[in-house]
Design an enzyme around this catalytic site. Structure first.
Site, PDB file in Angstrom:
ATOM      1  N   SER A  84       1.824  38.861 -77.627  1.00 49.17           N
ATOM      2  CA  SER A  84       2.891  38.439 -78.526  1.00 49.17           C
ATOM      3  C   SER A  84       3.942  39.524 -78.732  1.00 49.17           C
ATOM      4  O   SER A  84       4.686  39.853 -77.818  1.00 49.17           O
ATOM      5  CB  SER A  84       2.266  37.995 -79.855  1.00 49.17           C
ATOM      6  OG  SER A  84       3.203  37.352 -80.668  1.00 49.17           O
TER       7      SER A  84
ATOM      8  N   GLU B 135      12.426  45.620 -68.679  1.00 52.84           N
ATOM      9  CA  GLU B 135      13.565  44.982 -68.034  1.00 52.84           C
ATOM     10  C   GLU B 135      14.920  45.541 -68.476  1.00 52.84           C
ATOM     11  O   GLU B 135      15.884  45.496 -67.721  1.00 52.84           O
ATOM     12  CB  GLU B 135      13.523  43.473 -68.278  1.00 52.84           C
ATOM     13  CG  GLU B 135      12.327  42.807 -67.605  1.00 52.84           C
ATOM     14  CD  GLU B 135      12.274  41.306 -67.780  1.00 52.84           C
ATOM     15  OE1 GLU B 135      11.304  40.674 -67.320  1.00 52.84           O
ATOM     16  OE2 GLU B 135      13.216  40.739 -68.389  1.00 52.84           O
TER      17      GLU B 135
ATOM     18  N   LYS C 257       1.306  35.552 -74.301  1.00 51.04           N
ATOM     19  CA  LYS C 257       1.664  34.657 -75.417  1.00 51.04           C
ATOM     20  C   LYS C 257       3.185  34.645 -75.531  1.00 51.04           C
ATOM     21  O   LYS C 257       3.786  35.596 -76.003  1.00 51.04           O
ATOM     22  CB  LYS C 257       1.040  35.124 -76.726  1.00 51.04           C
ATOM     23  CG  LYS C 257       1.387  34.234 -77.921  1.00 51.04           C
ATOM     24  CD  LYS C 257       0.691  34.725 -79.182  1.00 51.04           C
ATOM     25  CE  LYS C 257       1.046  33.844 -80.368  1.00 51.04           C
ATOM     26  NZ  LYS C 257       2.462  33.974 -80.775  1.00 51.04           N
TER      27      LYS C 257
END
Length: 498
Positions: free
Chosen positions: A326, A337, A351
C-alpha cells in the site's frame, strides 16, 4: 333598512368584477352553510375514490408503506418475515449489521470492511499513538486471516510470526471465514494477557501453536542507525499520523552524525495513511515530477506532483519485500520512477487501491475502496507488486518456524521441531551434526555448547530459557548478516566512489 344593507353588497360585487377579468363575467353566490357542505362532500368523494384505486388498482394498499427505492423491497420483506416468524427473539442491531456486512462481503474486496462500534474504535486506535495487542497487520484473503507483516519489535515479531502466515484459530476458536475486523477483536487484548494463535505456514503439514503475551504497542514508526562508512539506515515500519515528523527528526539526527548516504527501509511495512506516504515521497522527488496518481470510477486519473519543499540531497536506496504494501508501494514507485532510486530486496505485496473510512450515525464504520492508485508512469501494481531492481532473497534460516519453549526436546526425540532447532544451531555457527530431525548425541552436545555460551545450566535439553536463547541468537544473526541491507549499502558506496 333594506336599502342600507343592499348597497354594501352591490359595492362588494362591483369590486370583485373590477378585479377579475376572467371570461365568466358573473359569479354564483351561495350562502355559507351550503358552501361548507359542498366542500365537505368533495373531500369525502375524493377519499373514497383514493381508497378504491389503492384497493382494486394495480398498486394495492399494501404498497403504501413500501420504501421508495424498490431494490430494497426484498431486504425489507426478509427482515419483516424474520422478525415476525423466527422461532426466537431476534437482535435487530445484529441483523442490520449482518446485512451491511453481507453487502460489503459481496464486493469480493479484501480491503473493504464493515466495522461495528467496537471494531471501529479498534481501527481508530491502530492509527493513534499506541494500542494493546500482539502487533501484527492482518487481512482477510480467500477466507483466511493472513499476516501482512508483524510490527517491528512487537510481541508478534519476537514470537516468530512471519509475513503470509495464516491464522486459523485464536485460543482454539476457528476463525476461518471471519473478516479481519472480527479477528482483530479476538487477537487484541489487554497488556500482559496471553493469546494462542494456531498458524498454518507455507507447505507445512502440521499447524503451529504460538503463545504470545500481549503488550502495549507504541506506534513509533521510524528507527534510525548509522552503519559503517557513514551510511545511515532508516526503517519506516508503518505510515501513521506522526511518521513524517519522526522521519524528519531521524534525518536531522543522521545528518548531524555525518550521513553521506541513506538506505531507506520499508520491508514488512503494511502501509497506513495516504497523506503520510505523500509527504514522505515528496522528500525524495524533484519539484513538478509525479508522485502518484489516483483514479476513481468513471473519471480521469488525478495526478499528484512533488512540491518545492525540503529535499534530501544524499544518495538513497530503498529496501522492499513481500511485506511492503500500500503506502510503502506508493513511496517505492515514486522513488523508483520519478527519482531513479534503486529498489533492493523482493517483489512487494501488490495493493493498488485506496480506501476511505466513512463513519455511520451510531459510530460504526464502513471502510471501502474508492479508487485505484497508479504509479507515476501510470502502472497499476495491484496483485502484481513492484519488482526490485536488484533481487536479494532472505537466507533460508530466517524463515524457520518458531520453537515452542514449553516442549522438551532431548535425546531420542524425532520431530519437525528438532529439525528446525538443528538448522538454527547450524545457522549460528554451532555444529549439530546431520540435520534430520533426530535429537542424537551430536545435537545434545550442540545444545550444551549453546547453554555454555548463554551461561545456562548445561543439561543438553532444549526447553525454556535454552530455547529462547537459541531463537534470540538467530534473531541477532539475521540482523547482523542482513543480505538485503548489505547489498543496498554496497550499491550506495559504489555511487559515492564515482
Amino acid at each position: 333598512m333594506d336599502e342600507q344593507q343592499k348597497n354594501p353588497e352591490q359595492q362588494a360585487d362591483q369590486s370583485e368584477q373590477n378585479h377579475h377579468d376572467g371570461p365568466a363575467g358573473k359569479y354564483i353566490r351561495l350562502k355559507p352553510f351550503f358552501f361548507i357542505m359542498l366542500i365537505f362532500s368533495l373531500i369525502l368523494s375524493t377519499a373514497g375514490l383514493t381508497i378504491f384505486a389503492l384497493t382494486f388498482g394495480e398498486d394495492k394498499v399494501v404498497e403504501v408503506g413500501s420504501p421508495e427505492r424498490r431494490e430494497f423491497q426484498k431486504l425489507y420483506q426478509a427482515y419483516d418475515e424474520l422478525k415476525s416468524e423466527y422461532y426466537a427473539d431476534i437482535d435487530q442491531e445484529s441483523l442490520v449489521n449482518g446485512a451491511i456486512n453481507g453487502m460489503i462481503d459481496a464486493l469480493g474486496d479484501p480491503y473493504s470492511d464493515y466495522m461495528n462500534q467496537d471494531e471501529a474504535a479498534q481501527f481508530e486506535e491502530s492509527i493513534s499513538s499506541s494500542f494493546q495487542g500482539i502487533g501484527a497487520e492482518i487481512q482477510e484473503r480467500n477466507g483466511m486471516i493472513s499476516v501482512v507483516s508483524p510490527i517491528k519489535n512487537s510481541p508478534a515479531e519476537k514470537a516468530g510470526i512471519l509475513t503470509n502466515d495464516n491464522i486459523i484459530a485464536v485460543d482454539g476458536k476457528n476463525i476461518q471465514g471471519m473478516g479481519a475486523s472480527e479477528a482483530v477483536l479476538l487477537i487484541r487484548g489487554e497488556k500482559g494477557t496471553e493469546v494462542t494463535l494456531t498458524i498454518q505456514r507455507g507447505e507445512m503439514s502440521e499447524p503451529l501453536e504460538i503463545k504470545i503475551v500481549r503488550d502495549e504497542i507504541p506506534i513509533e514508526t521510524v528507527y534510525a542507525e548509522m552503519l559503517e562508512d557513514d551510511v545511515a539506515h532508516i526503517q519506516i515500519t508503518s505510515f501513521s499520523q506522526n511518521t513524517y515528523d519522526e522521519l524528519l527528526t531521524a534525518l536531522t539526527e543522521m545528518e548531524g552524525a555525518g550521513m553521506k548516504a541513506l538506505v531507506l527501509d520499508v520491508r514488512q511495512n503494511p502501509g497506513g495513511l495516504l497523506t503520510s506516504a505523500i509527504n514522505i515521497s515528496d522528500l525524495f522527488v524533484e519539484e513538478g515530477k509525479t508522485l502518484f496518481q489516483t483514479q476513481e470510477k468513471g473519471k480521469d486519473a488525478e495526478v499528484f506532483l512533488a512540491t518545492d519543499g525540503e529535499k534530501l540531497k544524499v544518495p538513497v536506496s530503498l529496501l522492499i519485500d513481500e511485506g511492503s504494501a500500500s503506502a510503502s508501494e506508493i513511496l517505492a514507485a515514486a522513488m523508483s520512477e520519478s527519482a531513479g532510486t534503486q529498489l533492493i530486496g523482493l517483489n512487494s505485496f501488490g495493493k493498488g487501491t485506496v480506501q476511505t473510512a466513512n463513519e455511520l450515525q451510531d459510530g460504526s464504520n464502513m471502510k471501502f475502496t474508492t479508487a485505484k492508485w497508479l504509479t507515476p508512469d501510470g502502472n497499476w501494481i495491484h496483485e502484481k507488486g513492484i519488482a526490485p531492481d536488484v533481487k536479494v532473497d532472505y537466507p533460508k534460516y530466517s524463515k524457520l518456524p518458531y520453537l515452542d519453549a514449553s516442549i522438551e526436546l532431548k535425546n531420542g526425540v524425532l520431530s519437525d521441531q528438532v529439525k528446525a532447532a538443528e538448522e538454527m544451531l547450524t545457522a549460528i555457527g554451532i555444529d549439530s551434526g546431520k540435520v534430520d530431525g533426530l535429537f542424537d548425541d551430536q545435537t545434545e552436545a550442540a545444545v550444551k555448547e549453546l547453554q555454555k555460551e548463554a551461561k545456562i545450566e548445561e543439561t543438553g535439553i532444549l526447553t525454556g530459557d535454552t530455547t529462547y536463547a537459541l531463537m534470540d541468537s538467530l534473531r541477532l544473526k539475521i540482523k547482523k548478516d542482513d543480505p538485503q541491507l548489505l547489498k543496498a549499502k554496497e550499491i550506495l558506496l559504489k555511487d559515492l566512489a564515482k
